[in-house]
Design an enzyme around this catalytic site. Structure first.
Site: not given
Ligand code: NG1
Ligand code: MG
Length: 518
Positions: A162, A210
């Protein structure tokens, strides 16, 4: 805004992290020397991020507020001479026991194939390589194939945690390729844009938070990221406070591998909010919703702005004040009550009837590229969360931008107001967006009881990380409570070193950089 080149670690890391990072870099450079018999030409670094507020709304194109953390991906690189024929990439990962080395050739065409069916760490490098190659072709005509490189990777962003380890890896990779192919000044926005597209190629249909949070940040500030009318980021300094804002990050150690669960978790939510936008557009009698940067081409923001244009006479809804925008969101939440009444969700059949589009066309357009598994789509709940979360981001930003508190009780009031927003986000994620899990809920309850002002999951959820706004005076109490009541309970044989990794107190860090150690 260009990605900076830095020549000392003091420019890269906060003071309190310098000792640890200096040792880490010494290991990186000596291991590089052992493996490749030379020093690297440069090191490309890109940090992970923690999302402070604005969860699961970036792909609906609403503003979010992440910040970069200290943990990052380092790619030490030595560039090969440009040669005829294929160029070779040698990749070693410092975290793999046997220093497993991967080697692959880039053919003359410069095209690299990514097999995203296997979750292989080098795919993140390859996706950065593909993105950078496309950008290099746009910028300098005649460019075709990247030079070869020897690379040693060292990532300290816990994967599946996360903190966006994947985005950190993709950004560091794309930056390394740009640098290796002679681009002196890499534009931050261009780097983010190719990283967003590249990361989708690795199987998760994500938003752009991200990559933005990895590249843009300046040391000591959070980021206010907008996706419309185009991608942009503003650094938000935290107000000077007697008890400074401390964000504590706690791992749940519940593996949240988005690639595995995507069809029933992350990628399903992307489909649900997209269908919610289309259905709302229809029931509000809009002529159409223009396609936009949403992962599936239509977003709730697109619906929202089109509704204001067609029904509210607001030509450019990106220009309205934050206060008016909040009112619009509140109004949309009221309207959902009778425009999207079904608490039990909507079937394909019902959506097809509302939209007047055949089921197979809906499936072909929105459920093929990123497959999903669901019988009912919870359009009402997902839209409620998105509009409510967008309001919380605006409120959080307002609080941070207000004049800094002058007295203790003003300080206390500010912390409580910020914390309350974080708690509301957690409630909405748990009950309405359903992307939490019992372990994350438990970590948040324990933290609040021990003194956290606000606690919530951060990132995709369904496991991974949590973030907590804790006064410095309470950090130890919160940590102790987690150790006794969470970590030792769920993981009785947890090691000290694993515990050390579990909880991180993070100040807002700086973003991507090319580091040239003299
Ligand atoms: P994480 O799983 O923490 O990299 C994902 C998405 C973001 C955003 C968040 C929820 C990817 C690469 N990133 O983040 O764009 O949607 O979940 O806010 O999947
Ligand atoms: Mg990710």
């Amino acid at each position: 805004m260009e990605v900076p080149t830095k020549t000392s670690l003091a420019e890269v890391y906060p003071q309190e992290a310098l000792d640890k990072q200096t040792k880490r870099w010494q290991t990186l450079l000596s291991t590089f020397q052992d493996r490749y018999g030379k020093r690297p030409d440069f090191v490309s670094r890109s940090p992970g991020r923690v999302n402070i507020i604005g969860e699961h709304i970036d792909y609906s194109l609403y503003e979010v507020m992440p910040m970069a953390v200290t943990a990052d991906v380092l790619l030490a690189v030595s560039v090969h001479e440009k040669e005829e024929g294929p160029s070779t990439i040698r990749l070693t990962n410092i975290h793999s026991q046997k220093f497993e080395s991967r080697e692959f050739d880039i053919p003359n065409t410069g095209d690299v194939h990514i097999d995203s069916s296997t979750l292989e760490w080098t795919n993140y490098f390859k996706s950065g390589l593909v993105g950078a190659t496309e950008l290099l072709r746009e910028k300098s005509n005649g460019f075709k194939q990247s030079v070869g490189m020897d690379i040693l990777a060292d990532g300290t962003v816990p994967s599946g945690g996360g903190l966006s380890s994947s985005a950190a890896f993709v950004c560091a990779s794309a930056l390394a390729v740009m640098k290796a192919n002679g681009v002196e000044k890499v534009d931050k926005k261009e780097l983010v844009e190719i990283a967003i597209v590249s990361e989708r190629a690795v199987g998760v249909n994500s938003g752009g938070m991200d990559q933005s949070a990895s590249v843009f940040p300046l040391e000591g500030s959070a980021l206010y990221v907008s996706f419309v009318p185009e991608l942009s980021a503003k650094n938000i300094a935290f107000p000077e406070m007697k008890s400074p804002l401390t964000f504590v990050i706690a791992q749940s150690f519940v593996a949240a591998d988005k690639h595995v669960t995507a069809p029933v978790c992350y990628n399903l939510r992307v489909v649900e909010v997209t269908l919610a936008a289309l259905v709302l557009g229809n029931v509000f009698g809009l002529s159409s919703i223009p396609s936009d940067a949403g992962p599936l081409g239509v977003s709730l923001r697109g619906f929202h702005d089109t509704y204001m244009q067609e029904k509210g006479g607001i030509k450019d809804n990106h220009a309205v004040s934050k206060a008016d925008f909040q009112d619009q969101l509140q109004d949309l939440i009221q309207k959902i009550d009778n425009y999207l009444p079904q608490e039990e969700g909507y079937t394909r059949q019902q959506i097809s009837e509302i939209l007047g589009v055949k089921i197979e066309d809906i499936e072909q357009k929105y459920m093929k590229k990123f497959p999903i598994r669901a019988e009912r789509f919870m359009l009402r709940q997902r839209a409620m969360h998105v509009f409510g979360e967008a309001i919380r981001v605006l409120k959080f930003n307002e609080l941070l931008s207000a004049p800094a508190p002058q007295t203790d009780e003003e300080n206390e009031k500010l912390l409580q107001a910020l914390g309350e927003l974080l708690n509301d986000t957690q409630d909405s994620c748990r009950d309405i967006y359903e992307n939490s899990c019992p372990e994350l809920d438990e970590l948040c309850q324990l933290a609040r009881k021990a003194g956290s002002y606000g606690s919530r999951l951060t990132g995709a959820g369904w496991g991974g990380c949590s973030v907590h706004l804790v006064p410095e005076s309470k950090v130890d109490k919160v940590k102790q409570s987690w150790i006794n009541n969470y970590y030792r309970k769920h993981f009785p044989d947890i090691t000290e070193e694993k515990l050390d990794e579990a909880i991180v107190v993070s100040k807002p860090g700086s973003g991507s950089a090319v580091v040239q150690i003299p």
